[in-house]
Every structure is written in structure tokens, then in C-alpha cells.
Design a protein around this motif. Structure first.
Motif, PDB file in Angstrom:
ATOM      1  N   ARG A 235       0.789  -1.186   0.096  1.00 51.19           N
ATOM      2  CA  ARG A 235       0.026  -0.132   0.019  1.00 51.19           C
ATOM      3  C   ARG A 235       0.745   1.309   0.061  1.00 51.19           C
ATOM      4  NH1 ARG A 235      -3.050  -2.457   4.185  1.00 51.19           N
ATOM      5  NH2 ARG A 235      -2.272  -0.824   5.795  1.00 51.19           N
ATOM      6  N   TYR A 236       0.647   2.129  -1.073  1.00 54.57           N
ATOM      7  CA  TYR A 236       1.251   3.457  -1.004  1.00 54.57           C
ATOM      8  C   TYR A 236       0.654   4.425  -0.997  1.00 54.57           C
ATOM      9  CZ  TYR A 236       5.347   0.569  -3.500  1.00 54.57           C
ATOM     10  OH  TYR A 236       6.303  -0.069  -3.824  1.00 54.57           O
ATOM     11  N   PRO A 237       1.154   5.689  -0.611  1.00 58.69           N
ATOM     12  CA  PRO A 237       0.448   6.851  -0.659  1.00 58.69           C
ATOM     13  C   PRO A 237       0.076   6.897  -2.199  1.00 58.69           C
ATOM     14  CG  PRO A 237       2.391   7.363   0.432  1.00 58.69           C
ATOM     15  CD  PRO A 237       2.518   5.778  -0.206  1.00 58.69           C
ATOM     16  N   ASN A 238      -1.058   7.898  -2.354  1.00 58.77           N
ATOM     17  CA  ASN A 238      -1.261   8.175  -3.618  1.00 58.77           C
ATOM     18  C   ASN A 238      -0.944   9.274  -4.240  1.00 58.77           C
ATOM     19  OD1 ASN A 238      -3.087  10.049  -2.217  1.00 58.77           O
ATOM     20  ND2 ASN A 238      -4.910   9.330  -2.803  1.00 58.77           N
ATOM     21  N   THR A 239       0.138  10.259  -3.618  1.00 60.88           N
ATOM     22  CA  THR A 239       0.656  11.229  -3.970  1.00 60.88           C
ATOM     23  C   THR A 239       2.135  11.205  -3.748  1.00 60.88           C
ATOM     24  OG1 THR A 239       0.303  12.509  -2.005  1.00 60.88           O
ATOM     25  CG2 THR A 239      -1.262  12.747  -3.683  1.00 60.88           C
ATOM     26  N   ARG A 240       2.721  11.688  -4.665  1.00 62.55           N
ATOM     27  CA  ARG A 240       4.199  12.127  -4.464  1.00 62.55           C
ATOM     28  C   ARG A 240       4.925  13.155  -5.448  1.00 62.55           C
ATOM     29  NH1 ARG A 240       8.812   7.281  -6.639  1.00 62.55           N
ATOM     30  NH2 ARG A 240      10.522   7.991  -5.465  1.00 62.55           N
ATOM     31  N   THR A 241       5.639  13.859  -4.349  1.00 64.44           N
ATOM     32  CA  THR A 241       6.412  15.359  -5.254  1.00 64.44           C
ATOM     33  C   THR A 241       7.783  14.835  -4.986  1.00 64.44           C
ATOM     34  OG1 THR A 241       4.560  16.613  -4.667  1.00 64.44           O
ATOM     35  CG2 THR A 241       6.542  17.597  -5.433  1.00 64.44           C
ATOM     36  N   SER A 242       8.616  14.970  -6.095  1.00 60.35           N
ATOM     37  CA  SER A 242      10.175  14.716  -6.102  1.00 60.35           C
ATOM     38  C   SER A 242      10.781  16.071  -6.664  1.00 60.35           C
ATOM     39  CB  SER A 242      10.537  13.674  -6.702  1.00 60.35           C
ATOM     40  OG  SER A 242      10.033  13.472  -8.214  1.00 60.35           O
ATOM     41  N   ASN A 243      12.106  16.338  -6.243  1.00 58.08           N
ATOM     42  CA  ASN A 243      12.909  17.478  -6.742  1.00 58.08           C
ATOM     43  C   ASN A 243      14.074  16.867  -7.162  1.00 58.08           C
ATOM     44  OD1 ASN A 243      10.936  19.815  -6.325  1.00 58.08           O
ATOM     45  ND2 ASN A 243      10.819  18.902  -4.420  1.00 58.08           N
ATOM     46  N   ALA A 244      14.785  17.260  -8.255  1.00 59.02           N
ATOM     47  CA  ALA A 244      16.056  16.946  -8.692  1.00 59.02           C
ATOM     48  C   ALA A 244      16.976  18.209  -9.130  1.00 59.02           C
ATOM     49  CB  ALA A 244      16.095  15.795  -9.686  1.00 59.02           C
ATOM     50  N   LEU A 245      18.022  18.223  -8.758  1.00 60.02           N
ATOM     51  CA  LEU A 245      19.136  19.260  -9.107  1.00 60.02           C
ATOM     52  C   LEU A 245      20.190  18.593  -9.830  1.00 60.02           C
ATOM     53  CD1 LEU A 245      20.112  22.300  -9.333  1.00 60.02           C
ATOM     54  CD2 LEU A 245      21.137  21.817  -7.129  1.00 60.02           C
ATOM     55  N   ALA A 246      20.627  19.059 -11.192  1.00 60.50           N
ATOM     56  CA  ALA A 246      21.748  18.579 -11.584  1.00 60.50           C
ATOM     57  C   ALA A 246      22.649  19.586 -12.078  1.00 60.50           C
ATOM     58  CB  ALA A 246      21.284  17.605 -12.966  1.00 60.50           C
ATOM     59  N   LEU A 247      24.082  19.345 -12.132  1.00 58.57           N
ATOM     60  CA  LEU A 247      25.060  20.270 -12.246  1.00 58.57           C
ATOM     61  C   LEU A 247      26.116  19.401 -13.189  1.00 58.57           C
ATOM     62  CD1 LEU A 247      25.950  21.919  -8.740  1.00 58.57           C
ATOM     63  CD2 LEU A 247      24.434  22.748 -10.772  1.00 58.57           C
ATOM     64  N   ARG A 248      26.281  20.063 -14.424  1.00 57.60           N
ATOM     65  CA  ARG A 248      27.161  19.177 -15.450  1.00 57.60           C
ATOM     66  C   ARG A 248      28.430  20.148 -15.872  1.00 57.60           C
ATOM     67  NH1 ARG A 248      21.837  18.407 -16.784  1.00 57.60           N
ATOM     68  NH2 ARG A 248      21.149  16.407 -16.210  1.00 57.60           N
ATOM     69  N   LEU A 249      29.648  19.754 -15.954  1.00 63.06           N
ATOM     70  CA  LEU A 249      30.669  20.557 -16.406  1.00 63.06           C
ATOM     71  C   LEU A 249      31.478  19.815 -17.407  1.00 63.06           C
ATOM     72  CD1 LEU A 249      32.087  23.181 -16.073  1.00 63.06           C
ATOM     73  CD2 LEU A 249      33.512  22.311 -14.400  1.00 63.06           C
ATOM     74  N   LYS A 250      31.705  20.533 -18.577  1.00 64.04           N
ATOM     75  CA  LYS A 250      32.234  19.641 -19.546  1.00 64.04           C
ATOM     76  C   LYS A 250      33.570  20.692 -19.814  1.00 64.04           C
ATOM     77  CE  LYS A 250      30.975  16.949 -22.301  1.00 64.04           C
ATOM     78  NZ  LYS A 250      30.262  16.045 -23.708  1.00 64.04           N
ATOM     79  N   TYR A 251      34.636  20.106 -20.199  1.00 58.89           N
ATOM     80  CA  TYR A 251      35.985  20.795 -20.172  1.00 58.89           C
ATOM     81  C   TYR A 251      36.597  20.298 -21.505  1.00 58.89           C
ATOM     82  CZ  TYR A 251      40.529  23.265 -20.025  1.00 58.89           C
ATOM     83  OH  TYR A 251      41.567  23.909 -20.128  1.00 58.89           O
ATOM     84  N   TYR A 252      36.763  21.070 -22.664  1.00 58.52           N
ATOM     85  CA  TYR A 252      37.494  20.407 -23.697  1.00 58.52           C
ATOM     86  C   TYR A 252      38.788  20.626 -23.746  1.00 58.52           C
ATOM     87  CZ  TYR A 252      32.581  20.423 -25.523  1.00 58.52           C
ATOM     88  OH  TYR A 252      31.122  20.068 -25.528  1.00 58.52           O
TER      89      TYR A 252
END
Length: 398
Positions: A235-252
Motif C-alpha cells: 500500500r503506497y500513498p496516492n501522491t508523490r512530489t520529487s525534486n532533482a538538481l543536476a550540475l554538469r561541467l564539460k571541459y574541452y
């Protein structure tokens, strides 16, 4: 509906960072990735191309494989259309399945159609996706917009997607549930120097409806049972709120190579927090060969209502034993080899690329036990397994 974790099953797009195991949400995220990915190309339409891919996942008693075909074509300089057809053939004899039911096989098909419209420095995208399997149907629509500013050094993007899923249960004609999902996304891509790029993305997902798997059960102590425990439907809750933060760095690097790093943080209203760190290195070999190597570490804590073994039946309002809601960590080592070719006699093809990718993943669970190995209830060996993900695909530009 598969009781496996699609965050690790999928071959075309890697979304292995969040503890989410529902098919419809995965479709929602696919659409967002197709329509909201901005990078530094916001003011340029995607190139005309076609992709044919074969993917395969094998691990933990689960096998998933199938083809994917994507075709993209632009018109009149500011409109681009793309269509995708994707198949998953799933066979499962995972620890979850064999401990409570018989192994099974099923097939999921997914089709999507997307439109990109370019106006000056603004790119707008609209996408529709439909996913169908024997006991789960998902329909998803999304819209995104991105804009270049500050001399094309900064790209800002916004995205929204909504999904409506219908859930049934094989062998039970009276069972029918629904689920609505909404996804909000904002991203910024910034050129820091001529060699480096930084991306920052924030995503919020809200779910409302039937969120658990109709086939899963939780485990509780039962002294009258031969093995010391019994099962009841989760038995699960019938609502869910999720948050996600992503940081991406690329160096050539100056010799056509590149270093990249990524950190992602996730939390939700079920009490789960997750961290993901990934590093990658891209290196050219001779003229037309490129090799990518990568390492990823992921860890999460358990949901508030998760337990491998509850002390009694109906111990609390919500009860779950889904291992994807438990405390676990994973390590991934992967590599990709790409070969670019330039056919001279094929007038309708400008160039092409052959690619092969392999990821080896090790999962280790801190509070989920392998009851198939026997032992005293609650003292069985902790579960762990190794999986591999293979992708082989051909891309042509025309």
C-alpha cells in the motif's frame, strides 16, 4: 507491468539517477529529454538524421532487449519533425518475482512524435508519446522552450510535461487504476570559457493516483507460517512530489578530447534522498575513432514506509518492500566506441556513425534480503547483483 526498474533497463537514454520504478514516469522523462535538451544548440535545429539501435539489459534475473528507430527531418529552415519507435521485450525471474510469483515475459511498445520550431534565437518543441503493454498504457504530452541570450553565451530553457496512465492487472478483469504525472523543468547552460561549459537543471515531478505495483507484496512476521513470514499486497500513498538538481561541467582539451563531470541530487515526499556522481573522458583515436570511458556512483536511503520485514500485518498505513525504495548503492563502469564514416557513392547520405556501448553495473542493497536463499526470517543474506547494458546503433546524416 514490469516489476523491474526501468531506470536501469533502458538502452536508448540513460536515466539511472533517480529511484523511480514506474513505467509511465520513465516515458514522461524520455519526452522531456527529447524536447528540453538544450546544451548550446538552442538556436540551431537538430540535423536531419536516422538512428537504428539495439539495446539489451541483463542482470538480477531480468532480461530486456529490443530495437529502436528514430528519424528526424527538417522543413523550410525552421521546422523539424522526428518520430521514434521503440520495443522492449522483457523476461523476468528476478528475486522479487520468484519469491512471490512465477517468471513472466511481456512486451512494451512505445511511439513518439515531436516537432521543433525555430524562431530567431528561440526554439520551441512539442512532443507526444504513447506507451503500451498488456497491463499499462501511458499517454504523455510535453512542451518546452529555450532561448539564447547574452551574445549566445547563455541558454535558458523551460519545460512542462503531463502524463495520464491506465493501469490494469493481468488475470484480474475487475482491477483498474489511473495515474496523472506532471513534470516541470528549468535549465541554464552557460559558456564559462572557450574550453568549458556549465549546465544547471532543476526538475520537479508531481504524481497523483495509483503509485504502487499491483503485483508486489510486503513481508511481515507470521509465527504460524512455515518459513516465519507472510505476504500482503503493498500500500503506497496516492501522491508523490520529487525534486532533482543536476550540475554538469564539460571541459574541452586541445587535442579534441573532453573531460566531464556531473552531480545530481534527488529528494521526494516519501523520504528518499539520492546522490549521483559521474565522471567521463572522451578521447579521439586517429581520424574517425572516438572512445568514451565513464564511472558513476549512486546512493540512496529508503522510503519512510519501506521495510524488508514488518513486525506484523498492517503495521502502518503504508507498507512497501520494493527494493527500489530501499537503501542501496550502485557502481557503474562503462565505455563507448564510435566510428565515423563518410560514404562517397551514397548520394543520399552525407556521413554516418557506428557506435557500441557497454555498461557494467553493481547493485548492493543494505536492507533488502534475498529470501530465495533461505534462512531465519529477517536474517537472510543481503541482496546484490551485477548487470550489464549493451547498446549498438547506427546513425546516418542526410
Amino acid at each position: 507491468m514490469a516489476v523491474t526498474n526501468p531506470t536501469t533497463m533502458r538502452g536508448a537514454i540513460s536515466i539511472v539517477s533517480w529511484p523511480i520504478s514506474k513505467q509511465g514516469l520513465f516515458c514522461l522523462q524520455i519526452v522531456l529529454l527529447l524536447t528540453c535538451s538544450t546544451g548550446l544548440q538552442a538556436t540551431v535545429l537538430p540535423e536531419d538524421r536516422a538512428d537504428i539501435m539495439y539495446h539489451r539489459y541483463d542482470g538480477g534475473g531480468v532480461e530486456v532487449d529490443g530495437p529502436s528507430i528514430l528519424v528526424r527531418k527538417s522543413f523550410s529552415g525552421n521546422v523539424s519533425l522526428n518520430a521514434n519507435y521503440y520495443i522492449d521485450s522483457i523476461s523476468s525471474a528476478s528475486v522479487d518475482v520468484v519469491s512471490m510469483a512465477s517468471p513472466y515475459t511481456e512486451e512494451r511498445t512505445e511511439t513518439s512524435l515531436a516537432l521543433d520550431y525555430l524562431h530567431n534565437k528561440t526554439l520551441m518543441s512539442l512532443a507526444l508519446t504513447s506507451s503500451d503493454e498488456s497491463d499499462y498504457q501511458a499517454e504523455t504530452g510535453s512542451f518546452s522552450i529555450s532561448h539564447d541570450m547574452f551574445g549566445d553565451l547563455t541558454t535558458v530553457s523551460l519545460g512542462y510535461a503531463v502524463g495520464n496512465d491506465d493501469i490494469s492487472r493481468n488475470g484480474d478483469r475487475d482491477f483498474g487504476e489511473s495515474l496523472k504525472r506532471q513534470n516541470y523543468r528549468i535549465g541554464v547552460s552557460q559558456i564559462l570559457t572557450k574550453e568549458s561549459i556549465l549546465d544547471i537543471d532543476w526538475e520537479t515531478i508531481t504524481d497523483e493516483g495509483y503509485l504502487n505495483n499491483p503485483y508486489r507484496s510486503y513481508r511481515f512476521l507470521d509465527p504460524l507460517s512455515e518459513n516465519g513470514y507472510g505476504f500482503q499486497p503493498e500500500r503506497y500513498p496516492n501522491t508523490r512530489t520529487s525534486n532533482a538538481l543536476a550540475l554538469r561541467l564539460k571541459y574541452y582539451l586541445p587535442y579534441r578530447a573532453a573531460l566531464s563531470g556531473e552531480y545530481r541530487y534527488f529528494n521526494d515526499t516519501w523520504g528518499i534522498s539520492a546522490n549521483n556522481v559521474e565522471f567521463a573522458y572522451t578521447h579521439p583515436l586517429e581520424k574517425d575513432w572516438v572512445v568514451d570511458v565513464r564511472y558513476r556512483y549512486y546512493t540512496q536511503n529508503a522510503a519512510d514506509f519501506y521495510s524488508d520485514l514488518f513486525s506484523r500485518v498492517n503495521e502502518q498505513n503504508f507498507l512497501a518492500r520494493d527494493k527500489e525504495l530501499s537503501t542501496f548503492q550502485s557502481h557503474t563502469i562503462g565505455f563507448t566506441v564510435s566510428y565515423d564514416f563518410h560514404p562517397e557513392r551514397w548520394q543520399f547520405i552525407d556521413n554516418g556513425s557506428l557506435n557500441f556501448s557497454l555498461d557494467l553495473i553493481r547493485f548492493e542493497y543494505d536492507d533488502f534480503r534475498d529470501i530465495t536463499r533461505g534462512g531465519v526470517a529477517g536474517e537472510e543474506p543481503l541482496y546484490s547483483f551485477t548487470a550489464n547494458v549493451i547498446k549498438a546503433y547506427l546513425s546516418v546524416w542526410y
